[in-house]
Design a protein around this motif. Sequence first.
Motif, short mmCIF file in Angstrom:
data_model
loop_
_atom_site.label_atom_id
_atom_site.label_comp_id
_atom_site.label_asym_id
_atom_site.label_seq_id
_atom_site.Cartn_x
_atom_site.Cartn_y
_atom_site.Cartn_z
N SER A 126 26.01 38.01 41.77
CA SER A 126 26.17 38.02 40.31
C SER A 126 27.62 37.84 39.92
N TYR A 127 28.51 38.57 40.60
CA TYR A 127 29.92 38.50 40.23
C TYR A 127 30.58 37.21 40.70
N SER A 128 30.04 36.59 41.72
CA SER A 128 30.55 35.28 42.12
C SER A 128 30.28 34.26 41.01
N LEU A 129 29.08 34.30 40.46
CA LEU A 129 28.74 33.41 39.35
C LEU A 129 29.53 33.76 38.09
N ALA A 151 36.03 39.30 29.20
CA ALA A 151 34.99 39.26 30.23
C ALA A 151 35.42 40.01 31.48
N LEU A 152 36.65 39.80 31.90
CA LEU A 152 37.16 40.47 33.09
C LEU A 152 37.31 41.97 32.87
N ALA A 153 37.63 42.37 31.65
CA ALA A 153 37.80 43.80 31.36
C ALA A 153 36.47 44.54 31.48
N THR A 154 35.41 43.96 30.92
CA THR A 154 34.11 44.63 30.99
C THR A 154 33.54 44.61 32.40
N CYS A 155 33.81 43.53 33.13
CA CYS A 155 33.27 43.41 34.49
C CYS A 155 34.05 44.23 35.50
N SER A 156 35.35 44.36 35.29
CA SER A 156 36.17 45.08 36.26
C SER A 156 35.81 46.56 36.32
N SER A 157 35.44 47.14 35.17
CA SER A 157 35.04 48.55 35.16
C SER A 157 33.79 48.77 36.01
N HIS A 158 32.81 47.91 35.80
CA HIS A 158 31.57 48.03 36.56
C HIS A 158 31.79 47.76 38.04
N LEU A 159 32.63 46.78 38.35
CA LEU A 159 32.89 46.42 39.75
C LEU A 159 33.61 47.56 40.47
N ILE A 199 37.01 55.66 34.28
CA ILE A 199 37.15 54.21 34.44
C ILE A 199 36.65 53.48 33.20
N TYR A 200 35.49 53.86 32.70
CA TYR A 200 34.92 53.17 31.54
C TYR A 200 35.65 53.51 30.25
N SER A 201 36.29 54.68 30.19
CA SER A 201 37.01 55.06 28.97
C SER A 201 38.35 54.36 28.89
N LEU A 202 39.07 54.30 30.01
CA LEU A 202 40.41 53.72 29.99
C LEU A 202 40.38 52.20 29.86
N ARG A 203 39.32 51.57 30.37
CA ARG A 203 39.28 50.10 30.39
C ARG A 203 38.37 49.52 29.32
N ASN A 204 37.90 50.33 28.41
CA ASN A 204 36.94 49.84 27.44
C ASN A 204 37.35 50.26 26.03
N LYS A 205 37.64 49.29 25.20
CA LYS A 205 38.11 49.59 23.85
C LYS A 205 36.99 50.18 22.99
#
Length: 340
Positions: free
Chosen positions: A241-244, A261-269, A313-319
């Motif tokens: 999924s993350y490769s795509l 896009a990278l901000a929302t994905c980096s938290s989950h990754l 992680i989700y609080s610091l990287r998510n507006k």
Amino acid sequence: MPGEIPIPDTLTGFPPDNIKINVSLRRRNDTSTTDFIFHGLFPDRGNIIFLIYFILLSYITALFGNTTLILLIWVDSRLHTPMYLLLSQLSVMDLVVTTTSIPKLITDFWVDRKIISQVGCGIQMLLYVTIAGSECILLTLMSYDRYVAVCNPLRYSVIMTPRVCLQMAVSSWTVGFLNSLVHTGYVMHLPICDSREIEHYFCELLAILQLSCDDTSVYEMILFVTGIVFFLIPFGLILASYSLIFLTVFRMKSKKGKKKALATCSSHLTVVSLYLGSGIFILMVPPAMYSAKPSQAVSLFYNILTPMSNPIIYSLRNKEVVGALRKVLGILFQIKDRRY
């Protein structure tokens, strides 16, 4: 011999064979024959009081952080999206897994009575294995949510409907529970050898498996296959999924879109790396290579540090989460000012 006067037992005392009392029997003198006894956390180390304080502080932080995140998602309508609804389920799982073992660990340390009943041990194992499997499925589904959001943004609202989101959450819990029910039922019905002392601080599956007298080689193979299904396959799907996702992001012309896009994905990754990294070590290690010390260290990481890190992680990287927190705090301060 004739003429000898028998000496009463009260004068001679107990026979020598009864003087030597086994230490493990003394520890069990207030328990039933079905109770288990924990060795505790790192029993070969003399003073771990600072570690216990750190665990207690981390546990309180994990409780506060995950509870706050759940409340924010529930209160703020802007967070009523599939990603945050799935995230709230992850926080619920964090609360369950950390509460399953940590309060018992802390209580056992202070009370110095490391005993658990067979029923309590089964419940602890059932909850722990349930969350371990459910989290892997949920994280995989969350990666699919991110894939749809980035790679098919125009169809996102059509694909990720509230009903689909609810089905994802329910399926995660259901599959994890059914898997745990099978494993817990089998392991807890295995015949136990002489010792019922668990080389761990909670009823971990492999630690209980070490106490069995039966040949468990077939079950160990089944356990290994289960680990592949619940850890390696989800890990492969998440990587796909993350490769795509990254291919799509690099093709974007808008720098703002790339950053979002990278901000929302980096938290989950980041969360995926923490969960699956420790989870693979716990359930993919063959029972023949089981060792108490590494298992306890990884379990602490999985039971304490990962649940504590998730809301951070989700609080610091998510507006959006930060904005919801500011909104709630602002409302609370306004209510406080009106009272005074």
